[in-house]
Design a protein around this motif. Sequence first.
Motif, PDB file in Angstrom:
ATOM      1  N   SER A   1      38.591  21.592  80.658  1.00 48.11           N
ATOM      2  CA  SER A   1      39.718  20.696  80.386  1.00 48.11           C
ATOM      3  C   SER A   1      39.184  19.450  79.663  1.00 48.11           C
ATOM      4  O   SER A   1      40.036  19.029  78.790  1.00 48.11           O
ATOM      5  CB  SER A   1      40.566  20.547  81.704  1.00 48.11           C
ATOM      6  N   ASN A   2      38.258  18.751  80.137  1.00 49.39           N
ATOM      7  CA  ASN A   2      37.680  17.544  79.512  1.00 49.39           C
ATOM      8  C   ASN A   2      37.080  17.939  78.128  1.00 49.39           C
ATOM      9  O   ASN A   2      37.105  17.135  77.044  1.00 49.39           O
ATOM     10  CB  ASN A   2      36.612  17.003  80.389  1.00 49.39           C
ATOM     11  N   LEU A   3      36.706  18.996  77.862  1.00 52.34           N
ATOM     12  CA  LEU A   3      35.988  19.487  76.679  1.00 52.34           C
ATOM     13  C   LEU A   3      36.931  19.520  75.649  1.00 52.34           C
ATOM     14  O   LEU A   3      36.781  19.442  74.499  1.00 52.34           O
ATOM     15  CB  LEU A   3      35.141  20.852  76.932  1.00 52.34           C
ATOM     16  N   MET A   4      38.159  20.194  75.875  1.00 48.77           N
ATOM     17  CA  MET A   4      39.374  20.214  75.280  1.00 48.77           C
ATOM     18  C   MET A   4      39.791  18.965  74.642  1.00 48.77           C
ATOM     19  O   MET A   4      40.139  18.931  73.505  1.00 48.77           O
ATOM     20  CB  MET A   4      40.461  21.012  75.877  1.00 48.77           C
ATOM     21  N   VAL A   5      39.683  17.796  75.575  1.00 44.45           N
ATOM     22  CA  VAL A   5      40.021  16.457  75.024  1.00 44.45           C
ATOM     23  C   VAL A   5      38.956  16.114  74.111  1.00 44.45           C
ATOM     24  O   VAL A   5      39.383  15.554  73.034  1.00 44.45           O
ATOM     25  CB  VAL A   5      40.049  15.380  76.149  1.00 44.45           C
ATOM     26  N   ALA A   6      37.666  16.548  74.095  1.00 49.62           N
ATOM     27  CA  ALA A   6      36.719  16.055  73.154  1.00 49.62           C
ATOM     28  C   ALA A   6      36.625  16.881  71.849  1.00 49.62           C
ATOM     29  O   ALA A   6      36.064  16.449  71.029  1.00 49.62           O
ATOM     30  CB  ALA A   6      35.290  16.368  74.005  1.00 49.62           C
ATOM     31  N   ILE A   7      37.604  18.066  71.703  1.00 48.42           N
ATOM     32  CA  ILE A   7      37.547  18.777  70.660  1.00 48.42           C
ATOM     33  C   ILE A   7      39.044  18.878  70.044  1.00 48.42           C
ATOM     34  O   ILE A   7      39.747  19.700  70.705  1.00 48.42           O
ATOM     35  CB  ILE A   7      36.953  20.260  70.932  1.00 48.42           C
ATOM     36  N   PRO A   8      39.323  17.984  69.254  1.00 47.22           N
ATOM     37  CA  PRO A   8      40.843  18.014  69.112  1.00 47.22           C
ATOM     38  C   PRO A   8      41.324  18.969  68.375  1.00 47.22           C
ATOM     39  O   PRO A   8      42.452  19.534  68.252  1.00 47.22           O
ATOM     40  CB  PRO A   8      40.823  16.371  68.609  1.00 47.22           C
ATOM     41  N   ALA A   9      40.532  19.671  67.545  1.00 48.39           N
ATOM     42  CA  ALA A   9      40.804  20.682  66.528  1.00 48.39           C
ATOM     43  C   ALA A   9      40.532  22.111  67.134  1.00 48.39           C
ATOM     44  O   ALA A   9      39.629  22.560  67.126  1.00 48.39           O
ATOM     45  CB  ALA A   9      39.994  20.705  65.303  1.00 48.39           C
ATOM     46  N   ARG A  10      41.841  22.441  67.786  1.00 53.84           N
ATOM     47  CA  ARG A  10      41.704  23.540  68.465  1.00 53.84           C
ATOM     48  C   ARG A  10      42.918  24.365  68.795  1.00 53.84           C
ATOM     49  O   ARG A  10      43.903  23.524  68.565  1.00 53.84           O
ATOM     50  CB  ARG A  10      41.340  23.375  69.971  1.00 53.84           C
TER      51      ARG A  10
END
Lengths: 97, 565
Positions: B541-550
Amino acid sequence: MEIKTHTDGATLTIAVSGRVDTVTAPELEAGLKFGDATRVVLDLADVPYMSSAGLRLLLSAHKTMLAKGGELQIARVPPAVREVLDLTGFSGILNLV
Amino acid sequence: MTFAASKFARFLPSATFAMAAEYLMGLSDSVICGQILGEEGLSVINLMQPVFNAVSFVALLVGTGTSVLYATEMGRFDRRRASELLTQGLWTALLLGLGLVATLACVRHGATAAFGVTGGVLDGARTYWAWFLPCALLESLAFYLSSLCYADGDGRLSAFAYGAQLVGNCALSVPLTMKFGYAGCAVGTTIGHIAAVAVLLLHLRRAENSLAFVRHFSLADSGRICVCALGDASIRLCQAVLTLLLNLYVIARFGEGRLPVLAAVLAVLGLSEAFDGVATAAQPLASVYIGESNDRLTRRIMRLAARVATAEGIALTLLLAVWPGLVTGLVGLSDPVLVGPAQQAVRLVALGLVGTAFVMLLNSYYTFRVREGLAVGLTALATLILPAALFPAAGHLFGETGVWAALAASPYAALALVAAYVTAKGGRGAFPLLLDRARERASRVYDLVLEPADVCRVSAALGKFLAVRRGLDERKAGLTSLLIEEALMLIRERNAGRRIHAELTVTWKEGVTIVVRDDGRLFDLTDADTAVSSLRAYLVSNLMVAIPARRNMTTTGFNRNVFKI
């Protein structure tokens, strides 16, 4: 993965080298034996990568040491591992030196 | 087994069954009329082949066109556009279906008179034609719904619908033909079609349904749908014209009495429909890969399909070589004067089946790529131009045997001509798939079953590859490695006790893009607000915040998550 330990009085230093991932984490878990040490230094200088499996171990070791009135210090954290600790907010919980 | 192979293997039985059922459905009225009404019945249904082909042509145009464009837009992550095309496909099915009903009603008398037959055969053809008219609309609707069910990953329901149609048709047509003759047979066929549409509509009520209709009407989109599938659908049109030419030629050169032999030959030629099962099974994945411009995986899925098509072609050729009576018996041939020549004809025409399998697959592939000119060219050469040019000459020189041999040789000659054309235009290696080797080299694919050792191996290999070979900075390479391990292990965690296949594609033409596909339970990996049930889920979930282009999109019944690093 390689784990080296060194005791100096009440201080136990555990130096880990290699990736800490889902597969290697049990190996590290087996190596995290603190005995009577009241101060444990976990040296991560040679850990290029750590996943949540490694984070779980750090958190568990931190709690174990707190419970026995001791202290766990995480030393020489490489930038890649530091980023994971920051990302999860663990850098605010663990004692990074 | 790779992810693509496991999906293809899952679709193949239902697609092959559906196409075999469609073929048998086309044959069923021949068989029923042949068995119940004798050789006159067989001749009547044989004369109706151009009508069947015209109906199939329109159905394929709408069904294939809509599903290919829909899946390609889903491949591009444009759900809104995909839904617009889906909706317009329905309008197109209704408009073309009704238009065909009206046209067939208008030309019924003139066309049957033009066949040059008289008496019972002429009356029978006119009666069957009249009662068959509703099928012109129902077939379009059924094939449209069936193709979309495939595109949405519901191959089983589609196959079940074909089964219901075949069983319903046979169960009703037999007693109705016995009681009402040709009219009864056509009514049975119509009811079979209604059964198929009813079954297919069930998909829209299923929880896994991701087909969504929107308010949209655009004649331009109808045009796009039809043009896109022209190559695939024109097979039926070419077959209709070829059948007409063969009928006229056989009647004129060998006499009306040889039409039952031609019926056996047409039954073998009609097997091309069964070969469509391979392309149908490959289409959902191939269209998505094409939409993603993923040439490496496009090549992989088409190679797999080509191997299956070859195996099917060889198996059918051998089967008919050993047992030609299967076809002659199926079309109801019993006169010993006709059975011998018909069996010889079946053996001869069957020699063209491997070539036909390739023509069908390649034609569908060019349709997936929206290369309709190439698809139409290949189809026209293989199923109309070359056979029509060769069979009269061969018939003149060698009689009936020459006609059948010309039909067998045509698909191979067409493939050779198209290979020469594509190679001349695109250079060596362009035939048959027209793929871009440079784009293939700028991507890497990892296949794995989600086991910890495999996941960690791929995660480490990918991180190393990006840092060392692609010059990605260590921080990003490490983050990518972490993302892969955590995401794949989370998928495994959410599918406890199941064997999950995953496929990772990494491309680096414009930044590093990672596509993760898995066949586990549907869930959105990219949702940063998803429920956190474990430390791993929390990290993802935190990685998703760090990768905005998804992005996440359920496609053809599987999870597809894309990350741009």
